[in-house]
Design a protein around this motif. Structure first.
Motif, PDB file in Angstrom:
ATOM      1  N   VAL A 127      21.603 162.479 -45.869  1.00  0.00           N
ATOM      2  CA  VAL A 127      22.955 163.341 -45.370  1.00  0.00           C
ATOM      3  C   VAL A 127      22.434 163.192 -43.848  1.00  0.00           C
ATOM      4  CG1 VAL A 127      24.179 165.130 -45.178  1.00  0.00           C
ATOM      5  CG2 VAL A 127      23.225 164.655 -47.431  1.00  0.00           C
ATOM      6  N   LEU A 178      25.915 172.714 -45.638  1.00  0.00           N
ATOM      7  CA  LEU A 178      25.573 171.449 -46.113  1.00  0.00           C
ATOM      8  C   LEU A 178      24.205 171.208 -46.639  1.00  0.00           C
ATOM      9  CD1 LEU A 178      27.299 169.138 -43.425  1.00  0.00           C
ATOM     10  CD2 LEU A 178      28.242 169.916 -45.734  1.00  0.00           C
ATOM     11  N   TRP A 229      33.534 170.460 -49.704  1.00  0.00           N
ATOM     12  CA  TRP A 229      32.068 169.728 -49.661  1.00  0.00           C
ATOM     13  C   TRP A 229      31.356 169.675 -50.948  1.00  0.00           C
ATOM     14  CZ3 TRP A 229      31.689 166.558 -45.799  1.00  0.00           C
ATOM     15  CH2 TRP A 229      32.267 167.043 -44.410  1.00  0.00           C
ATOM     16  N   TYR A 259      24.075 164.807 -40.412  1.00  0.00           N
ATOM     17  CA  TYR A 259      25.157 165.423 -39.858  1.00  0.00           C
ATOM     18  C   TYR A 259      25.183 165.849 -38.564  1.00  0.00           C
ATOM     19  CZ  TYR A 259      27.348 170.138 -39.044  1.00  0.00           C
ATOM     20  OH  TYR A 259      28.158 171.186 -38.494  1.00  0.00           O
ATOM     21  N   TYR A 286      29.782 166.234 -52.463  1.00  0.00           N
ATOM     22  CA  TYR A 286      28.514 165.905 -52.989  1.00  0.00           C
ATOM     23  C   TYR A 286      28.516 165.638 -54.536  1.00  0.00           C
ATOM     24  CZ  TYR A 286      26.175 167.482 -48.585  1.00  0.00           C
ATOM     25  OH  TYR A 286      25.726 167.658 -47.394  1.00  0.00           O
ATOM     26  N   SER A 290      23.077 170.087 -50.422  1.00  0.00           N
ATOM     27  CA  SER A 290      21.819 168.811 -50.455  1.00  0.00           C
ATOM     28  C   SER A 290      20.788 169.691 -51.555  1.00  0.00           C
ATOM     29  CB  SER A 290      21.394 168.787 -49.142  1.00  0.00           C
ATOM     30  OG  SER A 290      22.337 167.896 -48.372  1.00  0.00           O
TER      31      SER A 290
END
Length: 231
Positions: free
Chosen positions: A197, A209, A167, A199, A171, A213
């Motif tokens: 984003v 995540l 991940w 999810y 990103y 971010s």
């Protein structure tokens, strides 16, 4: 006896409903959590098809000398559609799960003439790419995709990856693809790209995540706006 007081609030729309206000969106779905993301992908394709039809009719009317009709964008609300790029990551353990949306995935791959949508399927029950234990299936996968244009894992035109996504790399790549841009002779920076984003999946991945971010929003010129749906 006194009846209890009941308070009712809502309803509230899903966070993904207003994705159109973002130029770039990152869609992440785990297992059946891909369902709302698939709907967004179809909506993106349909919006671009409508825009292409509008552009075609405008050119046709211009060459015929007729006065242009009212903008199709205004009549359909496409003036609010700002999305120019979408990244979709679907992570599932079972190979059979890819059958759920096989038709839609092929449709999106075929009709995305502008290359707006980038599709990534991940099957976590197979060892990661580069591992000797998955070398044979990786070789067969590459040969079949090159020859027939079909992935042997998902049965779609979208080539599957093995194991879980990295991940941080995801990103980072998006941030590198959409940085502030210097234009012309004088130093000039476009406005900061806003990434949203979306999810949908189990809460276990939410923390990772959300942290990514936050990290990339603070350390790069790309700003991520995180929204999630748990079930």
């Amino acid at each position: 006896s006194t009846l209890p007081k009941v308070l009712i609030d809502g309803p509230y729309g899903a966070p993904a409903q207003d994705y159109k206000q973002y130029e770039v969106v990152l869609l992440v779905g785990l297992g059946i959590g891909a369902t709302p993301m698939i709907s967004i992908l179809k909506d993106i394709v349909n919006n671009f098809k409508a825009m292409e039809e509008d552009e075609g009719s405008t050119i046709e009317e211009g060459t015929s000398g007729k006065s242009p009709r009212p903008s199709h964008h205004k009549r359909t609300g496409l003036s609010n559609f700002k999305t120019k790029r979408a990244y979709f990551y679907w992570v599932t353990r079972e190979q059979g799960s890819f059958d759920w949306f096989k038709g839609v995935m092929n449709e999106v791959a075929e009709e995305d003439h502008r290359g707006v949508i980038e599709l990534h399927n991940y099957c976590t029950s197979v060892y990661e790419e580069g591992d000797a234990r998955s070398a044979l299936i990786a070789m067969l996968q590459s040969l079949n995709h090159a020859k027939n244009g079909v992935d042997i894992v998902s049965g779609t035109r979208v080539k599957s990856h093995f194991a879980k996504p990295n991940w941080r790399s995801v990103y980072k790549r998006i941030a590198l693809n959409h940085p502030q841009t210097r234009v012309g002779e004088f130093p000039f920076f476009n406005r900061i790209d806003m990434k949203r984003v979306f999810y949908c999946g189990p809460p276990a991945l939410t923390k990772e995540l959300h942290q990514l971010s936050s990290d990339f929003s603070h350390n790069t010129t790309t700003k991520y706006d995180f929204h999630k749906e748990n079930f």
